[in-house]
Motif scaffolding. Structure first.
Motif, PDB file in Angstrom:
ATOM      1  N   GLU A   1     -42.690  75.487 172.911  1.00 14.36           N
ATOM      2  CA  GLU A   1     -42.851  76.207 174.188  1.00 14.36           C
ATOM      3  C   GLU A   1     -41.995  75.625 175.277  1.00 14.36           C
ATOM      4  O   GLU A   1     -41.729  74.546 175.474  1.00 14.36           O
ATOM      5  CB  GLU A   1     -44.306  76.176 174.628  1.00 14.36           C
ATOM      6  CG  GLU A   1     -45.164  77.120 173.832  1.00 14.36           C
ATOM      7  CD  GLU A   1     -46.617  77.084 174.280  1.00 14.36           C
ATOM      8  OE1 GLU A   1     -46.969  76.269 175.155  1.00 14.36           O
ATOM      9  OE2 GLU A   1     -47.393  77.880 173.750  1.00 14.36           O
TER      10      GLU A   1
ATOM     11  N   ALA B   1     -46.041  75.082 167.551  1.00 10.36           N
ATOM     12  CA  ALA B   1     -45.949  76.107 168.584  1.00 10.36           C
ATOM     13  C   ALA B   1     -45.926  75.482 169.978  1.00 10.36           C
ATOM     14  O   ALA B   1     -45.154  75.918 170.852  1.00 10.36           O
ATOM     15  CB  ALA B   1     -47.105  77.101 168.453  1.00 10.36           C
ATOM     16  N   GLN B   2     -46.729  74.473 170.194  1.00 15.75           N
ATOM     17  CA  GLN B   2     -46.756  73.778 171.497  1.00 15.75           C
ATOM     18  C   GLN B   2     -45.433  73.081 171.771  1.00 15.75           C
ATOM     19  O   GLN B   2     -44.926  73.085 172.878  1.00 15.75           O
ATOM     20  CB  GLN B   2     -47.904  72.780 171.560  1.00 15.75           C
ATOM     21  CG  GLN B   2     -49.269  73.427 171.653  1.00 15.75           C
ATOM     22  CD  GLN B   2     -50.390  72.406 171.527  1.00 15.75           C
ATOM     23  OE1 GLN B   2     -50.159  71.258 171.199  1.00 15.75           O
ATOM     24  NE2 GLN B   2     -51.608  72.857 171.807  1.00 15.75           N
TER      25      GLN B   2
ATOM     26  N   LEU C   1     -53.073  74.875 159.905  1.00 11.24           N
ATOM     27  CA  LEU C   1     -53.327  75.475 161.221  1.00 11.24           C
ATOM     28  C   LEU C   1     -53.098  74.469 162.341  1.00 11.24           C
ATOM     29  O   LEU C   1     -52.504  74.803 163.379  1.00 11.24           O
ATOM     30  CB  LEU C   1     -54.749  76.052 161.273  1.00 11.24           C
ATOM     31  CG  LEU C   1     -54.991  77.272 160.378  1.00 11.24           C
ATOM     32  CD1 LEU C   1     -56.461  77.646 160.387  1.00 11.24           C
ATOM     33  CD2 LEU C   1     -54.118  78.437 160.809  1.00 11.24           C
ATOM     34  N   ARG C   2     -53.571  73.241 162.151  1.00  9.43           N
ATOM     35  CA  ARG C   2     -53.389  72.199 163.171  1.00  9.43           C
ATOM     36  C   ARG C   2     -51.903  71.906 163.389  1.00  9.43           C
ATOM     37  O   ARG C   2     -51.420  71.842 164.521  1.00  9.43           O
ATOM     38  CB  ARG C   2     -54.140  70.938 162.743  1.00  9.43           C
ATOM     39  CG  ARG C   2     -54.051  69.785 163.728  1.00  9.43           C
ATOM     40  CD  ARG C   2     -54.837  68.563 163.266  1.00  9.43           C
ATOM     41  NE  ARG C   2     -54.743  68.242 161.851  1.00  9.43           N
ATOM     42  CZ  ARG C   2     -53.714  67.598 161.290  1.00  9.43           C
ATOM     43  NH1 ARG C   2     -52.702  67.199 162.029  1.00  9.43           N
ATOM     44  NH2 ARG C   2     -53.702  67.338 160.001  1.00  9.43           N
TER      45      ARG C   2
ATOM     46  N   ALA D   1     -49.310  73.856 162.586  1.00  8.10           N
ATOM     47  CA  ALA D   1     -48.639  75.048 163.123  1.00  8.10           C
ATOM     48  C   ALA D   1     -48.867  75.156 164.629  1.00  8.10           C
ATOM     49  O   ALA D   1     -47.959  75.526 165.378  1.00  8.10           O
ATOM     50  CB  ALA D   1     -49.127  76.299 162.412  1.00  8.10           C
ATOM     51  N   GLN D   2     -50.067  74.816 165.084  1.00 13.87           N
ATOM     52  CA  GLN D   2     -50.358  74.839 166.521  1.00 13.87           C
ATOM     53  C   GLN D   2     -49.528  73.769 167.248  1.00 13.87           C
ATOM     54  O   GLN D   2     -48.992  74.024 168.324  1.00 13.87           O
ATOM     55  CB  GLN D   2     -51.848  74.618 166.773  1.00 13.87           C
ATOM     56  CG  GLN D   2     -52.230  74.708 168.228  1.00 13.87           C
ATOM     57  CD  GLN D   2     -53.724  74.503 168.431  1.00 13.87           C
ATOM     58  OE1 GLN D   2     -54.433  74.047 167.554  1.00 13.87           O
ATOM     59  NE2 GLN D   2     -54.188  74.854 169.618  1.00 13.87           N
ATOM     60  N   SER D   3     -49.426  72.582 166.655  1.00 12.14           N
ATOM     61  CA  SER D   3     -48.602  71.521 167.259  1.00 12.14           C
ATOM     62  C   SER D   3     -47.140  71.967 167.359  1.00 12.14           C
ATOM     63  O   SER D   3     -46.470  71.708 168.358  1.00 12.14           O
ATOM     64  CB  SER D   3     -48.691  70.240 166.431  1.00 12.14           C
ATOM     65  OG  SER D   3     -49.989  69.714 166.444  1.00 12.14           O
TER      66      SER D   3
END
Length: 146
Positions: free
Chosen positions: A146, A142-143, A135-136, A138-140
């Motif tokens: 962007e 996604a950021q 999760l960590r 995947a969030q990185s």
């Protein structure tokens, strides 16, 4: 033999008019090419310079000098039907990119490397079944995208 990538890299230089299709044809037959740093006599040769091209190709048993892009392209197509080696002499300047463009390219390359590293780490987290790391990461990712 000349590496196909080396020929395609010529497109990052200032090509004379009509040289694009010739470079494409040369890259298709890169195994029949030999780079040279001197202009050779009495051998099949193409010279690509800043202001034009000159080819010396065998036509009807004689080495003939050609300078117009359409006739060079046509003669090269016929030449590559044989298994002969074509010598290539390149005298082209590199395109000079402004510093700002070079900086943007470097930043894009760094982002691609970071993305690839995150993807590798995500795969490892999935293999370990580490949900928190996944999760960590995947969030990185996604950021970053962007």
């Amino acid at each position: 033999m000349v590496a196909k990538e080396h020929l395609l890299a010529l497109k990052n230089r200032i090509l004379p008019p009509g040289a694009g299709p010739v470079i494409e044809l040369l890259s298709q037959h890169h195994q029949q090419l030999e780079m040279t740093s001197i202009i050779l006599e009495h051998v099949p040769l193409i010279i690509i310079g800043r202001h034009g091209m000159i080819a010396r190709l065998p036509i009807d048993g004689r080495i003939t000098k050609l300078s117009q892009p359409p006739e060079i392209l046509t003669s090269l197509q016929r030449f590559f039907e044989s298994e002969q080696t074509l010598y290539v002499f390149i005298n082209l300047p590199e395109i000079q990119f402004p510093a700002a463009v070079t900086e943007v390219i470097r930043e894009v390359e760094e982002r691609v490397q970071k993305r690839d590293e995150l993807m590798r780490q995500i795969d490892e987290a999935l293999e370990r079944r580490d949900r928190g790391a996944f999760l960590r990461l995947a969030q990185s990712l996604a950021q970053l995208e962007e």
